[in-house]
Design an enzyme around this catalytic site. Structure first.
Site, PDB file in Angstrom:
ATOM      1  CB  ALA A  66      40.819  38.188  64.984  1.00  0.00           C
TER       2      ALA A  66
ATOM      3  N   GLY B 294      38.794  42.975  64.789  1.00  0.00           N
ATOM      4  CA  GLY B 294      38.828  42.908  66.240  1.00  0.00           C
ATOM      5  C   GLY B 294      39.510  44.098  66.875  1.00  0.00           C
TER       6      GLY B 294
ATOM      7  CD  GLU C 160      34.532  43.120  66.414  1.00  0.00           C
ATOM      8  OE1 GLU C 160      33.389  42.716  66.172  1.00  0.00           O
ATOM      9  OE2 GLU C 160      35.533  42.357  66.413  1.00  0.00           O
TER      10      GLU C 160
ATOM     11  CD  GLU D 258      35.323  41.881  61.306  1.00  0.00           C
ATOM     12  OE1 GLU D 258      35.702  42.151  62.447  1.00  0.00           O
ATOM     13  OE2 GLU D 258      34.878  42.760  60.500  1.00  0.00           O
TER      14      GLU D 258
END
Length: 296
Positions: free
Chosen positions: A102, A146, A149, A169
């Protein structure tokens, strides 16, 4: 809406040309041009026959995921999902990074109350979760946080030989927020998911990801997108209604107990006998010829 989009031959910009496969450089690939929607700044949206290809295109940021990027992904996917000429989608990045995570600069100063009230990250998963058509993630390079994901939101994952999957994370004082704790656990098992998520440093390379069942196949980086398009083309050549039903049934296996899942599957199977494609498919088999599906 999609029927009003004009298509023209597309030449990939030099910034990402090195990652393009021969398939994506062919004359049959087109990019959307429309007076009804703004030009995409962070993705490339292309078509090849009945296959759509969406390429993340933030090379300087290693395709870091930000709100604008996801809005563009969602817009392109929604258009393709409602386009009867498209049967499957390939989602990919560059050879160096599918998506390296991200955009931390965008989110680092946000606060709980505003995140909660606006359902922060909710739009990351909404459109992909609604997609009726199959999506193949073609993952080269980094798929971290991300990015991992996003790949797991797709229906099939193909990996390049140098792909790396991870959920780091915890190193930033937070946890996965777009499905990492849920989808990764279902894919690789509780112990491995815990190890990856709690350490933030133990990742899976392409071969390990295949061994654990996270990815379906591994290819040389330069062949990855081409192979993903081939598989997407095979899927798109089948009856669209049956493909949609099959995807729905498999996804329900994660949501239902076995008895309910079997009942759901049987009802969809029975429903296929109301379609033109079932009649054509079985007739073609009996007559020893290739079926000609009409997607009805």
């Amino acid at each position: 809406m999609l029927r009003t989009l004009a298509l023209r031959p597309f030449t990939r910009p030099a910034a990402v040309a090195s990652t393009a496969s021969a398939a994506l450089r062919s004359p049959g690939v087109h990019r959307f041009v429309s007076t009804e929607a703004p030009a995409y700044k962070m993705i490339l949206a292309e078509t090849q026959g009945r296959v759509a290809v969406v390429t993340l295109n933030r090379p300087k940021a290693l395709n870091a995921l930000c709100s604008e990027l996801f809005h563009e992904i969602n817009d392109a996917l929604a258009r393709f999902d409602n386009d009867d000429s498209i049967g499957a989608v390939v989602l990919t990045g560059s050879e160096r990074a599918f998506a390296a995570g991200a955009d931390i600069k965008e989110m680092k100063d946000t606060q709980f109350v505003s995140n909660y009230k606006t359902n922060f990250l909710g739009h990351w998963v909404e459109q992909i979760g609604r997609m009726r058509k199959p999506i193949i993630a073609a993952v080269n390079g980094y798929a971290l946080g991300g990015g991992c994901e996003l790949a797991m939101m797709c229906d099939i994952i193909y990996a390049g030989e140098k792909a790396v999957f991870g959920q780091p994370e915890i190193n930033l004082g937070t946890i996965p927020g777009a499905g990492g704790t849920q989808r990764l656990t279902r894919a690789v098992g509780k112990s491995k998911a815990m190890e990856m998520i709690l350490t933030g440093t133990i990742n899976l390379n392409a071969d390990e990801a295949k061994t654990y069942g996270l990815v379906s196949a591994v290819f040389p980086p330069e062949k990855l997108v081409e192979e993903a398009i081939k598989t997407a083309g095979k899927i798109a050549s089948k009856g669209a209604v049956s493909v949609q039903m099959a995807k729905e049934a498999v996804n329900q296996a994660y949501e239902l107990n076995l008895s309910s899942g079997l009942h759901f599957e049987r009802r969809l199977f029975q429903a296929t006998f109301s379609t033109k494609d079932q009649k054509e498919g079985m007739s073609a088999f009996a007559e020893k010829r290739k079926p000609s599906f009409v997607h009805e």
